[in-house]
Design a protein around this motif. Structure first.
Motif, PDB file in Angstrom:
ATOM      1  N   ASP A 312     -20.353 -23.389  33.341  1.00 51.48           N
ATOM      2  CA  ASP A 312     -20.472 -22.622  32.101  1.00 51.48           C
ATOM      3  C   ASP A 312     -21.257 -23.435  31.078  1.00 51.48           C
ATOM      4  O   ASP A 312     -20.773 -24.436  30.552  1.00 51.48           O
ATOM      5  CB  ASP A 312     -19.051 -22.311  31.583  1.00 51.48           C
ATOM      6  N   LYS A 313     -22.463 -22.973  30.813  1.00 48.01           N
ATOM      7  CA  LYS A 313     -23.360 -23.673  29.888  1.00 48.01           C
ATOM      8  C   LYS A 313     -22.715 -23.875  28.517  1.00 48.01           C
ATOM      9  O   LYS A 313     -22.960 -24.869  27.835  1.00 48.01           O
ATOM     10  CB  LYS A 313     -24.644 -22.836  29.756  1.00 48.01           C
ATOM     11  N   ALA A 314     -21.880 -22.914  28.116  1.00 48.81           N
ATOM     12  CA  ALA A 314     -21.280 -22.977  26.787  1.00 48.81           C
ATOM     13  C   ALA A 314     -20.264 -24.119  26.659  1.00 48.81           C
ATOM     14  O   ALA A 314     -19.847 -24.463  25.554  1.00 48.81           O
ATOM     15  CB  ALA A 314     -20.619 -21.647  26.434  1.00 48.81           C
ATOM     16  N   GLU A 315     -19.859 -24.705  27.794  1.00 50.96           N
ATOM     17  CA  GLU A 315     -18.918 -25.832  27.725  1.00 50.96           C
ATOM     18  C   GLU A 315     -19.625 -27.142  27.373  1.00 50.96           C
ATOM     19  O   GLU A 315     -18.995 -28.087  26.919  1.00 50.96           O
ATOM     20  CB  GLU A 315     -18.168 -25.995  29.056  1.00 50.96           C
ATOM     21  N   ILE A 316     -20.935 -27.183  27.635  1.00 50.62           N
ATOM     22  CA  ILE A 316     -21.674 -28.426  27.402  1.00 50.62           C
ATOM     23  C   ILE A 316     -21.772 -28.671  25.891  1.00 50.62           C
ATOM     24  O   ILE A 316     -22.194 -27.796  25.136  1.00 50.62           O
ATOM     25  CB  ILE A 316     -23.094 -28.340  28.030  1.00 50.62           C
ATOM     26  N   ASN A 317     -21.373 -29.861  25.492  1.00 48.16           N
ATOM     27  CA  ASN A 317     -21.406 -30.272  24.071  1.00 48.16           C
ATOM     28  C   ASN A 317     -20.489 -29.432  23.176  1.00 48.16           C
ATOM     29  O   ASN A 317     -20.649 -29.425  21.967  1.00 48.16           O
ATOM     30  CB  ASN A 317     -22.838 -30.216  23.500  1.00 48.16           C
ATOM     31  N   LYS A 318     -19.582 -28.673  23.752  1.00 48.40           N
ATOM     32  CA  LYS A 318     -18.694 -27.850  22.915  1.00 48.40           C
ATOM     33  C   LYS A 318     -17.701 -28.741  22.175  1.00 48.40           C
ATOM     34  O   LYS A 318     -17.484 -28.572  20.979  1.00 48.40           O
ATOM     35  CB  LYS A 318     -17.946 -26.819  23.776  1.00 48.40           C
TER      36      LYS A 318
END
Lengths: 572, 181
Positions: A312-318
């Motif tokens: 899940d791209k949205a987890e990166i740097n979240k």
């Protein structure tokens, strides 16, 4: 050839069957009656395709679907009516969203002509469930059923799994449509469930791991969801990397594996929290840096370079900055990285965990699981069950002290062995989730640990257990307190035990009322024999344990603290 | 170090399915970020809707917002831009009292000065329209308002196209269609 005309409800049955559904958790009501009418035929006689589990509250249906999904790897299904039936599912939907659990919730809805009129049992389910679901859709026409069901299952199970809501107005259930066979949705153009990993990120990740002197892998549920247990083992063994697992990732790697260093986070292993602050390279795999893992994020692992593998791209740097993001399915990205790794040996680094582990063993673990005197402790109860089940059982937990202590001291040798409400922390999750688990993993022993608070939060599901004879081994660790809140009150809120002491019913009478075998353990001498009796019984069982009233879960990272400020003892 | 909020424009493309606007705005609501302006319309691609959203937010916040929007199943693409990367337009409509306009020639001089168009005239009102950036449109309003002649005023949300030579969305959709085949 004549066209075959069927109702939307019949179409739903056929579509669910085509998705391989066998178990449905549900509760009938006004707006879902056409579906239940079709279901009647599909649960008996020639057409029999499904086993329907009548729960006692719609929240229970969703948690049961979650327990089913988590243990089986399949999509869990819950069917409920509109209005209150629908709103009762919301806690489970939010829970499944936070814990990436694939479920499809099908709710009745008033007919389209009545929508927006505040009709009886009308609630805007799509509106209220959108922010807490992966996809939420209203099936407005019988013609759309086959497509919507197929799309719902595809979305629920693909990529990062999650809950899908189908809102099914009554007219779409009763209207006729032409049946042309089930749909097979295999893609949605706006949705990329399996992003293609970038080659450069994989080579950079491998290069960084090869150069690491003190690498640490943080493993989450992503590994279980991707069924990438073997790929994980190959990666960590080749590069010789010690592993910490998140709560939901506990059975992603066997407890027995020598590189397994325990659980991360607030009540995790002391050594892991201390060592996270010393590692030079952190490889996070299918985990989301929850605040329960990181403690104060601004001070978390500042010295380390972080590689983050996630689908899940949205987890990166979240939550935590990733120096090297590797976006993709970890079943694909892990072997790609492993291929580029040098065989390595980090004996010294691994050894450096030992002294911390010894400290924790001496000060916390030993006294928790082998106490010599005083009232019964949760840790020893968990340990007794864990030893008797030899790491082969499924642990289902409720939320609170019971959850932290059972997850700490249970043994996990098989995959998909922990079902717990990690993200949402839903009290009352345990019992219905355990019911679902008995259907999701019918060949395994399901041990459900629960406190007296959580036991009573969905206690009505004892009716479901009785009716289904669901073989849930319920270990009720009764300390007459909402123990976790009481612990925090003692530690951080002036010792005001504000509404945490709990007056309890006589659980033996409750067990008796539901005709469920029951034993009470007060004396530790009888613990082992009563655990054996519970495990030897065929069906459900309630083992009530009279637990010390004010025992704390330790070690602990206090809220807002850095993880290496973890306390072995309070005020230590 | 105290971060400063910047003014960002988000361009979002989605399928034309009911309820998507709700999902997009919910991402802002959850973080209590105010949407300054919002425009939704059909895009140049059939069946694809385009949202132009402006908001003040921090650098890392806008990335998270865009990621969370793009995560919605029926959202095709979400991107964010600063003003220098975009060609931007807004439109202001000013409904003026005909009497006032007739009595004061300075009003029509101002309208011409701001390069606004008079689109309709009748015995009770005059409708003036101005396209441009926010500041020009606001300045015209303030100038007209001094004459007490404004009966109604409204300003549209921002619409924008990128200055980039690439068309990300059509390329993305082509790739997806290839992958599906």
């Amino acid at each position: 050839m004549d066209k075959e005309m069927i109702t939307g409800s019949e179409s739903l049955m056929r579509a669910l069957k085509a998705e391989g559904v066998e178990t449905i958790f549900g509760y009938p009501g006004g707006s879902i009656m056409p579906v239940y009418d079709s279901l009647y035929e599909y649960t008996r006689g020639e057409k029999k395709a499904f086993h329907h589990v009548l729960v006692r509250h719609e929240q229970g249906a969703v948690h049961a679907a979650q327990g089913f999904a988590r243990t089986s790897g399949k999509v869990g299904v819950a069917v409920v009516t509109s209005g209150p039936g629908a709103t009762n599912t919301l806690t489970g939907i939010a829970d499944a969203m936070l814990d990436s659990t694939p479920i499809v919730v099908i709710a009745g809805q008033v007919g389209i002509s009545a929508l927006g009129t505040d009709a009886f049992q009308e609630v805007d389910l799509v509106g209220v469930s959108q922010p807490i679901s992966k996809w939420s859709y209203q099936i407005r026409h019988a013609d759309d059923v086959a497509w919507a069901v197929s799309r719902a299952f595809y979305i629920a199970r693909s990529g990062r799994p999650g809950p899908v809501v189908l809102d099914f107005p009554k007219n779409a259930q009763t209207h006729l449509c032409e049946w042309t066979g089930p749909e097979h949705v295999k893609s949605v153009r706006s949705y990329v469930p399996y992003p293609t990993p970038s080659k450069s990120s994989i080579s950079e990740a491998a290069k960084l791991i090869n150069s690491a002197k003190r690498p640490l892998a943080l493993v989450g549920q992503g590994v279980e969801l991707a069924d990438a247990h073997q790929e994980l083992i190959e990666l960590i063994e080749k590069a010789d990397i010690p592993v910490g697992r998140t709560l939901l990732g506990l059975s992603a790697l066997s407890s027995r594996h020598p590189l397994n260093k325990g659980m991360l986070g607030m009540h995790g292993q002391y050594a892991l929290n201390m060592k996270t602050q010393e590692a030079d390279v952190i490889i996070a795999i299918g985990m989301r840096f929850s605040d329960r893992v990181t403690g104060l994020p601004s001070t978390y692992a500042r010295q380390a370079k972080i590689i983050h593998l996630d689908i899940d791209k949205a987890e990166i740097n979240k939550c935590i900055h990733a120096d090297i993001p590797v976006i993709g399915d970890c079943k694909v990205t892990m072997p790609a990285i492993t291929k580029l790794l040098n065989k390595n040996d980090h004996t010294e680094w691994k050894k450096s965990f030992d002294s911390y582990f010894e400290m924790e063993k001496e000060q916390v673990i030993g006294p928790a699981i082998h106490p010599k005197e005083g009232p019964l402790l949760m840790g020893e109860v968990v340990n007794a069950v864990a030893e008797a089940t030899k790491g082969d059982a499924v642990l289902v937990t409720d939320v609170g002290q019971n959850q932290m202590l059972s997850s700490r001291y249970f043994h996990y040798n098989k995959k998909r062995s922990i079902v717990t409400s990690g993200g949402l922390g839903t009290m009352g999750f345990g019992m219905p989730a355990a019911i679902g688990a008995t259907f999701g993993a019918p060949d395994r022993t399901i041990c459900m640990f629960c406190g007296d608070g959580g036991f009573q939060m969905n206690i009505q599901e004892l009716g479901t257990i009785m009716e289904q004879q669901a073989p849930v081994k319920m270990i009720l660790m009764n300390n007459n307190y909402l123990g976790n809140v009481r612990q925090w009150q003692d530690m951080f809120w002036n010792g005001h035990r504000s509404f945490t002491p709990m007056m309890n019913p006589k659980y033996n009478l409750i067990a008796n009322a539901y005709n469920i075998p029951y034993e009470l353990v007060v004396d530790r001498k009888e613990l082992s024999s009563k655990v054996d009796k519970m495990l030897a019984s065929k069906g459900p069982f309630i083992l009530e344990c009279a637990i010390k009233e004010d025992a704390d879960v330790m070690p602990m990272v206090a809220p807002g603290k850095t993880i290496d400020e973890m306390m072995l003892k309070f005020n230590s | 170090m105290e971060q400063e909020k910047k003014f960002y424009t988000l361009l979002v493309y989605s399928e034309n399915i009911a309820g998507i606007l709700n999902q997009i705005t919910a991402v802002f609501t959850r973080r209590q970020v105010n949407i300054e302006s919002l425009n939704v319309s059909a895009s140049s691609i059939e069946g694809v809707h385009k949202y132009t959203i402006t908001a003040w937010c921090y650098d890392d916040q806008v990335v998270k917002i865009v990621n969370q929007i793009e995560k919605k199943i029926d959202v095709i693409k979400a991107t964010y831009f600063t003003d220098d990367q975009l060609f931007i337009r807004e439109t202001g409509l000013y409904k003026l009292s005909t009497d006032e306009v007739m009595q004061n020639s300075e009003i029509s001089r101002i309208v011409r000065h701001y390069d606004a168009q008079i689109t309709e005239v009748n015995p009770t009102y005059v409708i003036v329209m101005k396209s441009g950036n926010t500041e020009d449109i606001m300045n015209l309003f303030n100038a007209l308002n001094e004459f007490n002649c404004v009966l109604q005023y409204t300003r549209s949300g921002r619409i924008a196209v990128t200055r980039s030579t690439q068309e990300q969305v059509s390329e993305f959709l082509e790739q997806r269609e290839k992958a599906e085949r």
